[in-house]
Write a protein that holds these residues in place. Structure first.
Motif, PDB file in Angstrom:
ATOM      1  N   ILE A 100     -43.510  17.970 -12.264  1.00  0.00           N
ATOM      2  CA  ILE A 100     -42.298  17.845 -11.452  1.00  0.00           C
ATOM      3  C   ILE A 100     -41.074  18.289 -12.245  1.00  0.00           C
ATOM      4  CG2 ILE A 100     -40.820  16.223 -10.204  1.00  0.00           C
ATOM      5  CD1 ILE A 100     -43.560  16.859  -8.901  1.00  0.00           C
ATOM      6  N   ALA A 101     -41.025  17.922 -13.535  1.00  0.00           N
ATOM      7  CA  ALA A 101     -39.890  18.311 -14.379  1.00  0.00           C
ATOM      8  C   ALA A 101     -39.790  19.829 -14.502  1.00  0.00           C
ATOM      9  CB  ALA A 101     -40.031  17.672 -15.761  1.00  0.00           C
ATOM     10  N   LEU A 102     -40.924  20.509 -14.589  1.00  0.00           N
ATOM     11  CA  LEU A 102     -40.923  21.958 -14.743  1.00  0.00           C
ATOM     12  C   LEU A 102     -40.571  22.683 -13.446  1.00  0.00           C
ATOM     13  CD1 LEU A 102     -44.049  22.448 -17.035  1.00  0.00           C
ATOM     14  CD2 LEU A 102     -41.638  22.548 -17.684  1.00  0.00           C
ATOM     15  N   LEU A 103     -40.511  21.931 -12.352  1.00  0.00           N
ATOM     16  CA  LEU A 103     -40.075  22.504 -11.078  1.00  0.00           C
ATOM     17  C   LEU A 103     -38.587  22.261 -10.826  1.00  0.00           C
ATOM     18  CD1 LEU A 103     -43.073  21.428  -8.815  1.00  0.00           C
ATOM     19  CD2 LEU A 103     -42.504  23.765  -9.506  1.00  0.00           C
ATOM     20  N   ASP A 104     -37.969  21.447 -11.689  1.00  0.00           N
ATOM     21  CA  ASP A 104     -36.564  21.066 -11.521  1.00  0.00           C
ATOM     22  C   ASP A 104     -35.654  22.283 -11.740  1.00  0.00           C
ATOM     23  OD1 ASP A 104     -34.010  19.939 -11.583  1.00  0.00           O
ATOM     24  OD2 ASP A 104     -34.713  18.123 -12.601  1.00  0.00           O
ATOM     25  N   GLN A 105     -34.833  22.568 -10.730  1.00  0.00           N
ATOM     26  CA  GLN A 105     -33.925  23.717 -10.807  1.00  0.00           C
ATOM     27  C   GLN A 105     -32.948  23.580 -11.964  1.00  0.00           C
ATOM     28  OE1 GLN A 105     -33.983  26.413  -8.985  1.00  0.00           O
ATOM     29  NE2 GLN A 105     -35.097  25.951  -7.107  1.00  0.00           N
ATOM     30  N   ARG A 106     -32.641  22.335 -12.360  1.00  0.00           N
ATOM     31  CA  ARG A 106     -31.646  22.109 -13.409  1.00  0.00           C
ATOM     32  C   ARG A 106     -32.219  22.258 -14.811  1.00  0.00           C
ATOM     33  NH1 ARG A 106     -30.302  16.117 -12.151  1.00  0.00           N
ATOM     34  NH2 ARG A 106     -32.592  16.181 -12.136  1.00  0.00           N
ATOM     35  N   SER A 107     -33.524  22.268 -14.915  1.00  0.00           N
ATOM     36  CA  SER A 107     -34.162  22.236 -16.229  1.00  0.00           C
ATOM     37  C   SER A 107     -34.132  23.603 -16.909  1.00  0.00           C
ATOM     38  CB  SER A 107     -35.609  21.764 -16.101  1.00  0.00           C
ATOM     39  OG  SER A 107     -36.262  21.822 -17.356  1.00  0.00           O
ATOM     40  N   SER A 108     -33.791  23.587 -18.206  1.00  0.00           N
ATOM     41  CA  SER A 108     -33.813  24.819 -18.990  1.00  0.00           C
ATOM     42  C   SER A 108     -35.243  25.260 -19.265  1.00  0.00           C
ATOM     43  CB  SER A 108     -33.077  24.597 -20.317  1.00  0.00           C
ATOM     44  OG  SER A 108     -33.697  23.566 -21.067  1.00  0.00           O
ATOM     45  N   LYS A 109     -36.197  24.336 -19.038  1.00  0.00           N
ATOM     46  CA  LYS A 109     -37.610  24.637 -19.270  1.00  0.00           C
ATOM     47  C   LYS A 109     -38.368  24.885 -17.961  1.00  0.00           C
ATOM     48  CE  LYS A 109     -38.230  22.302 -23.673  1.00  0.00           C
ATOM     49  NZ  LYS A 109     -39.177  21.510 -24.496  1.00  0.00           N
ATOM     50  N   ARG A 110     -37.646  25.152 -16.895  1.00  0.00           N
ATOM     51  CA  ARG A 110     -38.283  25.364 -15.593  1.00  0.00           C
ATOM     52  C   ARG A 110     -39.390  26.416 -15.693  1.00  0.00           C
ATOM     53  NH1 ARG A 110     -38.015  25.173 -10.063  1.00  0.00           N
ATOM     54  NH2 ARG A 110     -38.236  27.148  -8.969  1.00  0.00           N
ATOM     55  N   PRO A 112     -42.421  27.192 -12.910  1.00  0.00           N
ATOM     56  CA  PRO A 112     -43.243  26.879 -11.730  1.00  0.00           C
ATOM     57  C   PRO A 112     -44.728  27.166 -11.917  1.00  0.00           C
ATOM     58  CG  PRO A 112     -41.229  28.000 -11.077  1.00  0.00           C
ATOM     59  CD  PRO A 112     -41.306  28.096 -12.574  1.00  0.00           C
ATOM     60  N   ALA A 113     -45.057  28.236 -12.632  1.00  0.00           N
ATOM     61  CA  ALA A 113     -46.474  28.585 -12.831  1.00  0.00           C
ATOM     62  C   ALA A 113     -47.191  27.488 -13.623  1.00  0.00           C
ATOM     63  CB  ALA A 113     -46.584  29.920 -13.534  1.00  0.00           C
ATOM     64  N   LYS A 114     -46.585  27.073 -14.724  1.00  0.00           N
ATOM     65  CA  LYS A 114     -47.181  26.013 -15.537  1.00  0.00           C
ATOM     66  C   LYS A 114     -47.214  24.711 -14.750  1.00  0.00           C
ATOM     67  CE  LYS A 114     -46.822  23.672 -20.006  1.00  0.00           C
ATOM     68  NZ  LYS A 114     -46.056  23.555 -21.282  1.00  0.00           N
ATOM     69  N   ALA A 115     -46.157  24.461 -13.948  1.00  0.00           N
ATOM     70  CA  ALA A 115     -46.099  23.247 -13.138  1.00  0.00           C
ATOM     71  C   ALA A 115     -47.277  23.189 -12.178  1.00  0.00           C
ATOM     72  CB  ALA A 115     -44.784  23.186 -12.365  1.00  0.00           C
ATOM     73  N   GLY A 116     -47.626  24.338 -11.599  1.00  0.00           N
ATOM     74  CA  GLY A 116     -48.753  24.377 -10.667  1.00  0.00           C
ATOM     75  C   GLY A 116     -50.063  24.020 -11.336  1.00  0.00           C
ATOM     76  N   VAL A 117     -50.253  24.509 -12.553  1.00  0.00           N
ATOM     77  CA  VAL A 117     -51.480  24.201 -13.307  1.00  0.00           C
ATOM     78  C   VAL A 117     -51.551  22.709 -13.603  1.00  0.00           C
ATOM     79  CG1 VAL A 117     -52.690  24.564 -15.484  1.00  0.00           C
ATOM     80  CG2 VAL A 117     -51.633  26.501 -14.313  1.00  0.00           C
ATOM     81  N   LEU A 118     -50.419  22.139 -14.024  1.00  0.00           N
ATOM     82  CA  LEU A 118     -50.377  20.714 -14.351  1.00  0.00           C
ATOM     83  C   LEU A 118     -50.583  19.849 -13.104  1.00  0.00           C
ATOM     84  CD1 LEU A 118     -47.368  20.805 -16.828  1.00  0.00           C
ATOM     85  CD2 LEU A 118     -49.726  20.211 -17.408  1.00  0.00           C
ATOM     86  N   LEU A 119     -50.023  20.294 -11.999  1.00  0.00           N
ATOM     87  CA  LEU A 119     -50.179  19.546 -10.753  1.00  0.00           C
ATOM     88  C   LEU A 119     -51.650  19.511 -10.337  1.00  0.00           C
ATOM     89  CD1 LEU A 119     -48.288  18.066  -8.794  1.00  0.00           C
ATOM     90  CD2 LEU A 119     -48.216  20.155  -7.420  1.00  0.00           C
ATOM     91  N   GLU A 120     -52.312  20.630 -10.473  1.00  0.00           N
ATOM     92  CA  GLU A 120     -53.752  20.700 -10.172  1.00  0.00           C
ATOM     93  C   GLU A 120     -54.525  19.752 -11.097  1.00  0.00           C
ATOM     94  OE1 GLU A 120     -55.685  22.433  -8.059  1.00  0.00           O
ATOM     95  OE2 GLU A 120     -54.568  24.204  -7.361  1.00  0.00           O
TER      96      GLU A 120
END
Length: 311
Positions: A100-110, A112-120
Motif C-alpha cells: 500500500i505504501a508503494l502505491l502512495d502518490q506522495r511517496s518518494s519510493k512509489r 506500483p509494479a513492486k506493490a503488485g508483487v507484494l500484494l499478490e
C-alpha cells in the motif's frame, strides 16, 4: 449495474493470530498503541528492536506509527523503510502495508509494479485486506479469468468479515460476473455486509428487502436498515427513509420526519422535487423545528464519523 468501489482499503495494524510469540514480545508496544499512547508505543517498539533486530512485528508497528503520524510527524518515507525491514523478515502485515505504501502518490519510493508483487504475496498468505485489494485490481482488468480470481480473493476477505468484500460479492452475484447470476446469493452477501456495518451493503440489502428481490419482501426491515444508514450520514439512505416516512411504508407516516431527513440529504446535494413539496406545505414554525432537527442530525453525523486517531 452498480459499479464496485475501486479504492484501496487501508486497515489498522493487526497481528496474525498464530503469531503468539511475537504478540507476547511486543505486548507493551502494541498495548500502548491500542491505548492511544503512541510515543510510548514507539519507544517500546524501538526497545524491542534494539534487543532483537529480527523483531519484524515491532518494525511493522513503527511503520504504522509513522504512516499515520501518531505521536510523531507523519513520514511516509520512514514508514516505508520500517515496512521494508519487517517485510524482509517475513511479517505478512508488513508485506501488505509495504504494498500500500508503494502505491502512495506522495511517496518518494512509489513503485506500483513492486506493490503488485507484494500484494499478490500477502494475498497468497491469506491476508484478508490484501485479498480484497487484489480483487479490486483483478476486476479492473475486465478479463473473465481475472473476475473468477477476484471472487476467490473476495471470499477470503469476506471470511474475515470485511464488509466491503461482502458487499462486492453481493454486487458480483447480482451482475453474474465471475459467478453465476443469483439474486438469492446476492441478498445473502448483502445481508452479511449489512451485519458487518457496511453502509453500501445496508442500502443494497434494504432495497432488496423492500422489493422482495432475492429475499422475502419485508418493508419494515428495509425501513430499519435505511434509517440505520441515514443516521450514519448516507444521503441516499436519508432520501429513501424520507420517502418511506412520507408514504408510511415500513414505518409509521410522519411528514415532519420526512422533511427533516430530506433536508439532511439535500444538504449533501441530493435533491428531490417531490419532497420539496412537503417543505412547501410547512408553516414557518414547523420549518424552524424541522431545520433544527436536520441540523442536529447533520452535526451528529459529523461528530461520529470515524477520523484519523488523535496524535
Amino acid at each position: 449495474m452498480r459499479r464496485l468501489r475501486r479504492s484501496l482499503l487501508l486497515v489498522g495494524l493487526a497481528l496474525a493470530p498464530t503469531d503468539l510469540a511475537s504478540a507476547a514480545e511486543i505486548d507493551l508496544a502494541y498495548g500502548a498503541y491500542q491505548a492511544g499512547h503512541y510515543r510510548r508505543a514507539q519507544e517500546e517498539a524501538l526497545k524491542r528492536i534494539e534487543a532483537n533486530n529480527t523483531d519484524a512485528a515491532a518494525m511493522t508497528l513503527l511503520g504504522e506509527i509513522y504512516r499515520q503520524g501518531l505521536g510523531v510527524p507523519e513520514n511516509t518515507t520512514a514508514a516505508t523503510e520500517w515496512y521494508e525491514r519487517a517485510a524482509e523478515r517475513g511479517d505478512i502485515n508488513a508485506v501488505y502495508a509495504l504494498a500500500i505504501a508503494l502505491l502512495d502518490q506522495r511517496s518518494s519510493k512509489r513503485d506500483p509494479a513492486k506493490a503488485g508483487v507484494l500484494l499478490e504475496r500477502a494475498a497468497a498468505a491469506g491476508h484478508p485486506a490484501a485479498n480484497y485489494n487484489l480483487a479490486l485490481a483483478l476486476l479492473a482488468t475486465g478479463k473473465e479469468a481475472d473476475d473468477k480470481r477476484a471472487v476467490a480473493a473476495l471470499e477470503i476477505a469476506a471470511k474475515a468479515n470485511i464488509g466491503d468484500a461482502e458487499h462486492a460479492l453481493g454486487v458480483l452475484c447480482k451482475q453474474g460476473r465471475g459467478v453465476p447470476q443469483d439474486n438469492a446469493k446476492a441478498a445473502d452477501w448483502m445481508a452479511k455486509a449489512a451485519e458487518s456495518g457496511n453502509v453500501a451493503g445496508e442500502i443494497e440489502y434494504a432495497i432488496m428487502l423492500f422489493n422482495g428481490e432475492g429475499v422475502a419482501k419485508d418493508e419494515t426491515a428495509a425501513a430499519k436498515l435505511f434509517l440505520r444508514a441515514a443516521y450514519k450520514g448516507n444521503a441516499i439512505a436519508q432520501n429513501r427513509i424520507a420517502r418511506l416516512y412520507l408514504a408510511g411504508r415500513g414505518i409509521a407516516p410522519d411528514s415532519a420526519e420526512a422533511a427533516a431527513w430530506h433536508l439532511a440529504a439535500r444538504a449533501q446535494g441530493l435533491d428531490d422535487p417531490m419532497l420539496d413539496q412537503v417543505l412547501d406545505r410547512m408553516t414557518p414554525e414547523q420549518m424552524s423545528r424541522i431545520a433544527r432537527v436536520a441540523a442536529d442530525r447533520i452535526e451528529g453525523t459529523a461528530l461520529t464519523t470515524p477520523s484519523q486517531p488523535s496524535k
